[in-house]
Design a protein around this motif. Structure first.
Motif, PDB file in Angstrom:
ATOM      1  N   GLY A  35       0.696  -1.299  -0.162  1.00  0.00           N
ATOM      2  CA  GLY A  35       0.054  -0.084   0.188  1.00  0.00           C
ATOM      3  C   GLY A  35       0.824   1.267  -0.041  1.00  0.00           C
ATOM      4  N   SER A  36       0.226   2.263  -0.270  1.00  0.00           N
ATOM      5  CA  SER A  36       1.105   3.644  -0.476  1.00  0.00           C
ATOM      6  C   SER A  36       1.281   4.177   0.686  1.00  0.00           C
ATOM      7  CB  SER A  36       0.438   4.492  -1.480  1.00  0.00           C
ATOM      8  OG  SER A  36      -0.925   4.685  -0.994  1.00  0.00           O
ATOM      9  N   HIS A  37       0.791   3.740   1.862  1.00  0.00           N
ATOM     10  CA  HIS A  37       0.928   4.154   3.123  1.00  0.00           C
ATOM     11  C   HIS A  37       1.439   2.989   4.065  1.00  0.00           C
ATOM     12  CE1 HIS A  37      -1.135   7.918   1.956  1.00  0.00           C
ATOM     13  NE2 HIS A  37      -1.438   7.074   1.209  1.00  0.00           N
TER      14      HIS A  37
ATOM     15  N   ASP B 242       2.587  11.440   3.041  1.00  0.00           N
ATOM     16  CA  ASP B 242       1.175  11.640   2.412  1.00  0.00           C
ATOM     17  C   ASP B 242       1.169  12.883   1.564  1.00  0.00           C
ATOM     18  OD1 ASP B 242       0.378   9.897   4.404  1.00  0.00           O
ATOM     19  OD2 ASP B 242      -0.736  11.056   5.667  1.00  0.00           O
ATOM     20  N   ALA B 243       0.699  12.794   0.401  1.00  0.00           N
ATOM     21  CA  ALA B 243       0.579  13.795  -0.450  1.00  0.00           C
ATOM     22  C   ALA B 243      -0.873  14.528  -0.372  1.00  0.00           C
ATOM     23  CB  ALA B 243       0.522  13.098  -2.079  1.00  0.00           C
ATOM     24  N   PRO B 244      -1.092  15.775  -0.969  1.00  0.00           N
ATOM     25  CA  PRO B 244      -2.337  16.225  -0.468  1.00  0.00           C
ATOM     26  C   PRO B 244      -3.566  15.537  -1.071  1.00  0.00           C
ATOM     27  CG  PRO B 244      -0.771  18.112  -1.375  1.00  0.00           C
ATOM     28  CD  PRO B 244      -0.036  16.732  -1.215  1.00  0.00           C
ATOM     29  N   LYS B 245      -3.391  14.777  -2.145  1.00  0.00           N
ATOM     30  CA  LYS B 245      -4.405  13.875  -2.613  1.00  0.00           C
ATOM     31  C   LYS B 245      -5.044  12.732  -1.719  1.00  0.00           C
ATOM     32  CE  LYS B 245      -5.370  10.949  -6.673  1.00  0.00           C
ATOM     33  NZ  LYS B 245      -4.868  10.499  -7.964  1.00  0.00           N
ATOM     34  N   HIS B 246      -4.049  12.522  -0.861  1.00  0.00           N
ATOM     35  CA  HIS B 246      -4.650  11.519   0.213  1.00  0.00           C
ATOM     36  C   HIS B 246      -5.866  11.676   0.954  1.00  0.00           C
ATOM     37  CE1 HIS B 246      -4.340   8.102   2.955  1.00  0.00           C
ATOM     38  NE2 HIS B 246      -3.847   8.818   3.967  1.00  0.00           N
TER      39      HIS B 246
ATOM     40  N   VAL C 207       2.270  12.729  -4.772  1.00  0.00           N
ATOM     41  CA  VAL C 207       3.517  12.825  -4.600  1.00  0.00           C
ATOM     42  C   VAL C 207       4.482  13.357  -5.687  1.00  0.00           C
ATOM     43  CG1 VAL C 207       3.196  11.003  -2.858  1.00  0.00           C
ATOM     44  CG2 VAL C 207       3.972  10.481  -5.050  1.00  0.00           C
ATOM     45  N   ASP C 208       4.300  13.021  -6.808  1.00  0.00           N
ATOM     46  CA  ASP C 208       5.152  13.427  -7.718  1.00  0.00           C
ATOM     47  C   ASP C 208       5.292  15.027  -8.042  1.00  0.00           C
ATOM     48  OD1 ASP C 208       2.669  12.926  -8.948  1.00  0.00           O
ATOM     49  OD2 ASP C 208       3.406  13.066 -10.966  1.00  0.00           O
TER      50      ASP C 208
ATOM     51  N   ASP D  55      -1.256   9.110  -4.005  1.00  0.00           N
ATOM     52  CA  ASP D  55      -1.517   9.745  -2.716  1.00  0.00           C
ATOM     53  C   ASP D  55      -0.571   9.513  -1.483  1.00  0.00           C
ATOM     54  OD1 ASP D  55      -2.442   6.954  -1.089  1.00  0.00           O
ATOM     55  OD2 ASP D  55      -3.376   6.772  -3.314  1.00  0.00           O
ATOM     56  N   GLY D  56       0.383   8.769  -1.848  1.00  0.00           N
ATOM     57  CA  GLY D  56       1.281   8.570  -0.855  1.00  0.00           C
ATOM     58  C   GLY D  56       2.656   7.670  -1.306  1.00  0.00           C
TER      59      GLY D  56
END
Length: 191
Positions: free
Chosen positions: A45-47, A53-57, A65-66, A180-181
């Motif tokens: 998982g991305s977390h 954590d990216a804002p999209k999370h 994240v990019d 998202d992360g």
């Protein structure tokens, strides 16, 4: 000579946040089985583990994240030790010196009021040892305040060997479009 602190957790042995997928690895090619090299398929998982954590999370129509500027993930950083619920007053005191990147050592709970102080102070990054920021009932709000203000969140840090003070932090995400992360291997360099 500078001292380096590896402040991330090992991905596969770190407990996952309840409900998140567990990371796994599967051999795709193996020298022991006659292949020219070893190659592994990863699933996580991305977390998982120590991650960013990216804002999209938690924020609709925000970036992944990019698109996080690297200067938010690298640079001078303050490490402080705190315990318990952190209120707005305590956070104002910690950020009174115009800190831009803050790592908090200890078992803490950030409140919506304390992270609003972070957002208003234009904090670049906040990092915690716990698997998440916020708590039961405030998880979403705390994330939305921070990420909505473009404050990078790093969760799952290991700060037990690190003294309070100022360091250089490097905690860049893997460059993955629109995610998202991202796992990170954060490092502190003693100044």
């Amino acid at each position: 000579m500078s001292r380096f602190y590896d402040i991330g957790k090992e991905l596969f042995s770190t407990p996952v946040y309840p409900g998140d997928p567990a990371p796994s690895k599967t051999a795709f090619m193996e020298i022991e089985k006659g292949a020219d090299c070893n190659l592994t398929i990863l699933s996580f998982g991305s977390h998982n583990g120590t991650h960013l954590d990216a804002p999209k999370h938690f924020c609709k129509d925000k970036h992944g994240v990019d698109q996080i500027p690297l200067e938010k993930c690298m640079g001078d950083c303050k490490v402080v030790r705190m315990e318990g619920t952190i209120g707005a007053g305590e956070m104002k005191d910690v950020l009174a010196d115009h800190t831009r990147k803050l790592l908090i050592k200890g078992d803490i709970l950030l409140t919506p009021e304390s992270v609003q102080v972070c957002a208003e102070a234009n904090l670049d990054l906040i990092g915690v040892e716990g698997q998440t920021v916020g708590g039961p009932g405030t998880q979403k709000e705390v994330h939305q305040i921070l990420l909505g203000a473009e404050v990078v969140i790093v969760e799952g840090l290991v700060l037990s060997e690190v003294e309070e003070g100022t360091y250089f932090l490097a905690a860049q995400p893997i460059k993955m479009a629109d995610l998202d992360g991202s796992p990170v291997r954060p490092v502190l360099i003693e100044k």
